[in-house]
Design a protein around this motif. Structure first.
Motif, PDB file in Angstrom:
ATOM      1  N   MET A 122       0.847  -1.165   0.000  1.00  0.00           N
ATOM      2  CA  MET A 122       0.000   0.000   0.000  1.00  0.00           C
ATOM      3  C   MET A 122       0.897   1.233   0.000  1.00  0.00           C
ATOM      4  N   ARG A 123       0.529   2.190  -0.799  1.00  0.00           N
ATOM      5  CA  ARG A 123       1.295   3.433  -0.938  1.00  0.00           C
ATOM      6  C   ARG A 123       0.603   4.538  -0.145  1.00  0.00           C
ATOM      7  N   LEU A 124       1.359   5.166   0.768  1.00  0.00           N
ATOM      8  CA  LEU A 124       0.812   6.195   1.638  1.00  0.00           C
ATOM      9  C   LEU A 124       1.477   7.538   1.387  1.00  0.00           C
ATOM     10  N   LEU A 125       0.703   8.591   1.537  1.00  0.00           N
ATOM     11  CA  LEU A 125       1.223   9.946   1.507  1.00  0.00           C
ATOM     12  C   LEU A 125       1.222  10.451   2.944  1.00  0.00           C
ATOM     13  N   LEU A 126       2.382  10.832   3.453  1.00  0.00           N
ATOM     14  CA  LEU A 126       2.526  11.330   4.817  1.00  0.00           C
ATOM     15  C   LEU A 126       2.781  12.831   4.766  1.00  0.00           C
ATOM     16  N   VAL A 127       1.886  13.600   5.366  1.00  0.00           N
ATOM     17  CA  VAL A 127       2.015  15.055   5.422  1.00  0.00           C
ATOM     18  C   VAL A 127       2.416  15.416   6.850  1.00  0.00           C
ATOM     19  N   GLU A 128       3.674  15.792   7.019  1.00  0.00           N
ATOM     20  CA  GLU A 128       4.193  16.087   8.363  1.00  0.00           C
ATOM     21  C   GLU A 128       5.358  17.061   8.245  1.00  0.00           C
ATOM     22  N   ASP A 129       5.262  18.198   8.940  1.00  0.00           N
ATOM     23  CA  ASP A 129       6.319  19.203   8.868  1.00  0.00           C
ATOM     24  C   ASP A 129       7.467  18.936   9.839  1.00  0.00           C
ATOM     25  N   GLU A 130       7.259  18.122  10.846  1.00  0.00           N
ATOM     26  CA  GLU A 130       8.329  17.792  11.791  1.00  0.00           C
ATOM     27  C   GLU A 130       9.112  16.593  11.246  1.00  0.00           C
ATOM     28  N   ILE A 131      10.323  16.871  10.796  1.00  0.00           N
ATOM     29  CA  ILE A 131      11.130  15.882  10.071  1.00  0.00           C
ATOM     30  C   ILE A 131      11.404  14.635  10.912  1.00  0.00           C
ATOM     31  N   GLU A 132      11.779  14.806  12.169  1.00  0.00           N
ATOM     32  CA  GLU A 132      12.078  13.636  13.001  1.00  0.00           C
ATOM     33  C   GLU A 132      10.852  12.749  13.177  1.00  0.00           C
ATOM     34  N   ARG A 133       9.703  13.355  13.378  1.00  0.00           N
ATOM     35  CA  ARG A 133       8.462  12.579  13.513  1.00  0.00           C
ATOM     36  C   ARG A 133       8.160  11.848  12.203  1.00  0.00           C
ATOM     37  N   ALA A 134       8.323  12.537  11.092  1.00  0.00           N
ATOM     38  CA  ALA A 134       8.057  11.926   9.789  1.00  0.00           C
ATOM     39  C   ALA A 134       8.994  10.752   9.536  1.00  0.00           C
ATOM     40  N   GLN A 135      10.265  10.906   9.913  1.00  0.00           N
ATOM     41  CA  GLN A 135      11.224   9.816   9.717  1.00  0.00           C
ATOM     42  C   GLN A 135      10.853   8.602  10.572  1.00  0.00           C
ATOM     43  N   ALA A 136      10.436   8.847  11.798  1.00  0.00           N
ATOM     44  CA  ALA A 136      10.054   7.742  12.680  1.00  0.00           C
ATOM     45  C   ALA A 136       8.807   7.028  12.151  1.00  0.00           C
ATOM     46  N   LEU A 137       7.809   7.806  11.741  1.00  0.00           N
ATOM     47  CA  LEU A 137       6.590   7.204  11.184  1.00  0.00           C
ATOM     48  C   LEU A 137       6.887   6.436   9.901  1.00  0.00           C
ATOM     49  N   SER A 138       7.692   7.041   9.032  1.00  0.00           N
ATOM     50  CA  SER A 138       8.035   6.388   7.770  1.00  0.00           C
ATOM     51  C   SER A 138       8.758   5.068   8.014  1.00  0.00           C
ATOM     52  N   ALA A 139       9.704   5.078   8.945  1.00  0.00           N
ATOM     53  CA  ALA A 139      10.456   3.853   9.250  1.00  0.00           C
ATOM     54  C   ALA A 139       9.528   2.766   9.797  1.00  0.00           C
ATOM     55  N   ALA A 140       8.641   3.150  10.708  1.00  0.00           N
ATOM     56  CA  ALA A 140       7.707   2.168  11.279  1.00  0.00           C
ATOM     57  C   ALA A 140       6.784   1.603  10.205  1.00  0.00           C
ATOM     58  N   LEU A 141       6.295   2.448   9.336  1.00  0.00           N
ATOM     59  CA  LEU A 141       5.393   1.989   8.269  1.00  0.00           C
ATOM     60  C   LEU A 141       6.139   1.132   7.253  1.00  0.00           C
ATOM     61  N   TYR A 142       7.369   1.508   6.940  1.00  0.00           N
ATOM     62  CA  TYR A 142       8.185   0.727   6.004  1.00  0.00           C
ATOM     63  C   TYR A 142       8.399  -0.695   6.525  1.00  0.00           C
ATOM     64  N   ARG A 143       8.625  -0.812   7.828  1.00  0.00           N
ATOM     65  CA  ARG A 143       8.818  -2.148   8.421  1.00  0.00           C
ATOM     66  C   ARG A 143       7.563  -3.005   8.288  1.00  0.00           C
ATOM     67  N   ILE A 198       4.704   1.667   1.500  1.00  0.00           N
ATOM     68  CA  ILE A 198       5.540   2.598   0.755  1.00  0.00           C
ATOM     69  C   ILE A 198       5.068   3.988   1.155  1.00  0.00           C
ATOM     70  N   VAL A 199       5.987   4.824   1.642  1.00  0.00           N
ATOM     71  CA  VAL A 199       5.614   6.132   2.173  1.00  0.00           C
ATOM     72  C   VAL A 199       6.278   7.237   1.366  1.00  0.00           C
ATOM     73  N   GLU A 200       5.458   8.182   0.894  1.00  0.00           N
ATOM     74  CA  GLU A 200       5.963   9.421   0.303  1.00  0.00           C
ATOM     75  C   GLU A 200       5.703  10.516   1.329  1.00  0.00           C
ATOM     76  N   HIS A 201       6.757  11.218   1.706  1.00  0.00           N
ATOM     77  CA  HIS A 201       6.644  12.260   2.730  1.00  0.00           C
ATOM     78  C   HIS A 201       6.705  13.641   2.081  1.00  0.00           C
ATOM     79  N   VAL A 202       5.756  14.495   2.443  1.00  0.00           N
ATOM     80  CA  VAL A 202       5.777  15.900   2.030  1.00  0.00           C
ATOM     81  C   VAL A 202       5.655  16.758   3.281  1.00  0.00           C
ATOM     82  N   VAL A 203       6.168  17.997   3.203  1.00  0.00           N
ATOM     83  CA  VAL A 203       6.233  18.827   4.403  1.00  0.00           C
ATOM     84  C   VAL A 203       5.290  20.024   4.401  1.00  0.00           C
ATOM     85  N   ASN A 204       4.647  20.305   3.285  1.00  0.00           N
ATOM     86  CA  ASN A 204       3.773  21.477   3.265  1.00  0.00           C
ATOM     87  C   ASN A 204       2.528  21.216   2.426  1.00  0.00           C
TER      88      ASN A 204
END
Length: 77
Positions: free
Chosen positions: A1-22, A26-32
């Motif tokens: 499943m491909r997810l779009l993650l909208v999160e401006d806090e980079i550390e939070r986005a990295q943690a969420l992306s890593a957890a979802l990847y495990r 598939i996570v695409e992260h955008v910040v704005n």
């Protein structure tokens, strides 16, 4: 499943992306919101995880435009 993650806090986005990847997402992260609007138009995501309170605008403000692109938008708090 491909997810779009909208999160401006980079550390939070990295943690969420890593957890979802495990969990084989598939996570695409955008910040704005501008990048989010463009990604929503691309029609490549199965779901979007929105930051409720990004620095400029509100994450929920993207739900009506997503609907105009023919996608069902659901909110879960």
């Amino acid at each position: 499943m491909r997810l779009l993650l909208v999160e401006d806090e980079i550390e939070r986005a990295q943690a969420l992306s890593a957890a979802l990847y495990r969990r084989d997402y598939i996570v695409e992260h955008v910040v704005n919101l501008a990048a989010t609007a463009e990604a929503v138009r691309s029609d490549g995501h199965d779901a979007t995880l929105l930051d409720w309170s990004p620095p400029i605008g509100e994450g929920v403000s993207l739900i009506p435009p997503a609907r105009s692109f023919g996608r069902e938008a659901r909110s879960s708090c």
